[in-house]
Scaffold this motif. Structure first.
Motif, short mmCIF file in Angstrom:
data_model
loop_
_atom_site.label_atom_id
_atom_site.label_comp_id
_atom_site.label_asym_id
_atom_site.label_seq_id
_atom_site.Cartn_x
_atom_site.Cartn_y
_atom_site.Cartn_z
N ARG A 182 0.61 -1.24 -0.15
CA ARG A 182 -0.23 0.12 0.29
C ARG A 182 0.24 1.27 0.00
O ARG A 182 0.63 1.92 -0.52
N LEU A 183 1.68 1.03 0.59
CA LEU A 183 2.99 2.00 0.62
C LEU A 183 3.13 2.60 -0.88
O LEU A 183 3.66 3.57 -1.34
N GLY A 184 3.89 1.68 -1.85
CA GLY A 184 4.50 1.75 -2.76
C GLY A 184 3.15 2.81 -3.57
O GLY A 184 3.29 3.20 -4.55
N GLU A 185 1.83 1.75 -3.51
CA GLU A 185 0.89 2.69 -4.34
C GLU A 185 0.38 4.26 -3.93
O GLU A 185 0.36 5.18 -4.56
N LEU A 186 0.67 3.81 -2.21
CA LEU A 186 0.51 5.82 -1.84
C LEU A 186 1.78 6.82 -2.55
O LEU A 186 1.41 7.34 -2.38
N ALA A 187 2.41 6.33 -2.80
CA ALA A 187 4.21 7.27 -2.91
C ALA A 187 3.17 7.44 -4.70
O ALA A 187 3.76 8.81 -4.85
#
Length: 357
Positions: A304-309
Motif C-alpha cells: 500500500r505504501l508503494g501505491e500511496l507513494a
C-alpha cells in the motif's frame, strides 16, 4: 542497554567509511544486484568484528538484537548478502543438525565463506509447498537429485542450497519429504536468472539433473523434511524485522516530506507503529503460526505504501526510473514470496483462531 546502543552506533560510524561509506543504502529486496561484491566485503568485515549471527543461541539477548538492527537501519548501512544462511539455515542446523553438520557448516555461515539460498518453491508448488515434486534417491552413499526449483533468491550468488525434495517414491503431500544440503557449483545444476518487473534479476530458476550431495547432508531423518522446512520458515520472522521497519519508516517519512498529508498517510503512520508493537510483543517466543500475522501485515502495508507513494507524488513519480517506481513494482511480490497472503490467512484461521477447515 543504552551503553550497548552507543557501542553499536559508534562502531557503525567509525567503520562505514572509505569504500564502505559508498555502500550506504545499497541492496535489499528488489535491489540485491547493487554493489554485491562490495556488500560482501562489508558483511565479512562485520563478521570479523563479531557483528554477525547475533540471533544464534548464546550470542546476544533479544534486546541487544533489537538495538543492533535498529541502529544498523538508522545508519543506512548496506543490506547484508546472506540473510538466508545466517537467519534461516543457521538456526535450523542449531536446532536439528547433527554435531558434524554444525561443525562443517556453521563456521562458514558466520564468516560468509559460503553463501546459501533456499530451494522450496517449484513451478507447480509455490504457496502449496506440500506439492513439491523434485526427487532425490540414495545411490552409493550419495543423494542424486532431479527436478526444478523457482523463485530462488540469489541462487546466482550462492555456493549452497537447502532443498526440500521427495525421497520416498509414491509419497504424497507432507509425507516422504527430506531436507537436503546441496552444493550449487557442480555439474547437474543450472541456475537461470528471472528478469523481473523492476528490470533486475534476483530470483532464479534452479534445475537439478543428476546433481549429488553426500548421504549425511540430510537435516533430521529422511522423511522429516516437512517438519524441518516449517521450522526454517518460522525463523524467518524475528528481530531483523525491526530493522526492516526502520527502513519502512524512512520510506514513509520521505513520502510524507514530499506529498500533501491525507488520511492514508496518517493511517500508514499509525499502522507502522502497530506493526512495531506486534513485533516487540512476539519477540523471544518460539516460532509459531502467530508469525503469519506479522507477514500478512507488513507485506500488505508495504504494498500500500508503494501505491500511496505514486498517488501522492503524482506524474513526477513516473517521469524517470526512481525508488518509488521500484517500491511500487517490487512490493507486489512481497504479498507472495515467503508465504502468500492466501496461505498466511489459512494458517491464521486454522492454527491461531481454531476455525474449521
Amino acid at each position: 542497554m543504552e551503553s550497548f546502543r552507543r557501542e553499536v552506533r559508534e562502531w557503525l560510524s567509525a567503520n562505514l567509511v572509505g569504500e564502505f561509506a559508498e555502500l550506504r543504502g545499497k541492496g535489499g529486496p528488489g535491489r540485491e544486484h547493487e554493489a554485491f561484491e562490495g556488500r560482501l566485503r562489508w558483511h565479512r568485515h562485520l563478521a570479523r568484528s563479531g557483528w554477525t549471527c547475533l540471533g544464534w543461541p548464546g550470542e546476544r539477548s533479544v534486546e541487544e538484537q533489537v538495538v543492533f538492527h535498529e541502529e544498523y537501519a538508522e545508519a543506512d548501512a548496506p543490506a547484508k548478502v546472506d540473510i538466508v544462511g545466517e537467519g534461516l539455515l543457521g538456526p535450523t542446523l542449531i536446532a536439528f543438525g547433527t554435531p558434524e553438520q554444525k561443525e562443517r557448516f556453521l563456521p562458514k555461515i558466520r564468516t560468509l565463506d559460503e553463501l546459501w539460498c533456499q530451494g522450496y518453491s517449484e513451478p507447480g508448488a509455490g504457496s502449496d509447498l506440500a506439492s513439491v515434486q523434485t526427487k532425490a534417491r540414495l545411490e552409493d552413499g550419495r543423494w542424486v537429485i532431479d527436478g526444478q526449483k523457482i523463485w530462488t533468491s540469489n541462487a546466482h550468488y550462492s555456493d549452497w542450497i537447502f532443498v526440500l525434495c521427495r525421497t520416498e517414491p509414491g509419497s504424497r503431500r507432507h509425507h516422504g519429504l527430506s531436507y537436503l544440503l546441496v552444493p550449487l557449483r557442480q555439474p547437474g545444476i543450472e541456475v537461470r536468472p528471472i528478469r523481473q518487473l523492476t528490470g533486475t534479476s534476483e530470483f532464479n530458476e534452479v534445475f537439478f539433473d543428476g546433481a549429488v550431495t553426500a548421504e549425511e547432508n540430510v537435516v533430521g531423518k529422511p522423511g522429516e523434511g516437512w517438519k524441518i522446512a516449517m521450522a526454517t520458515l518460522g525463523f524467518e520472522r524475528g528481530t531483523a524485522m525491526l530493522g526492516h521497519q526502520v527502513g519502512f519508516r524512512r520510506q514513509l517519512d520521505a513520502v510524507m516530506a514530499r506529498a500533501p498529508h491525507d488520511e492514508r498517510l496518517t493511517r500508514a503512520w499509525l499502522e507502522l507503529h502497530v506493526m512495531r508493537s506486534h513485533t516487540l510483543r512476539t519477540l523471544g517466543d518460539e516460532p509459531g503460526p502467530e508469525a503469519s500475522v506479522l507477514k500478512l501485515f507488513w507485506a500488505g502495508w508495504h504494498r500500500r505504501l508503494g501505491e500511496l507513494a505514486l498517488d501522492s507524488l503524482g506524474p513526477a513519480s513516473m517521469a524517470d526510473e526512481n525508488q518509488w517506481q521500484r517500491l511500487f513494482l517490487f512490493s507486489r511480490a512481497e504479498t507472495i514470496y515467503g508465504g502468500s497472503d492466501e496461505i498466511q490467512r489459512e494458517i491464521i484461521a486454522h492454527r491461531v483462531l481454531g476455525l474449521p477447515r
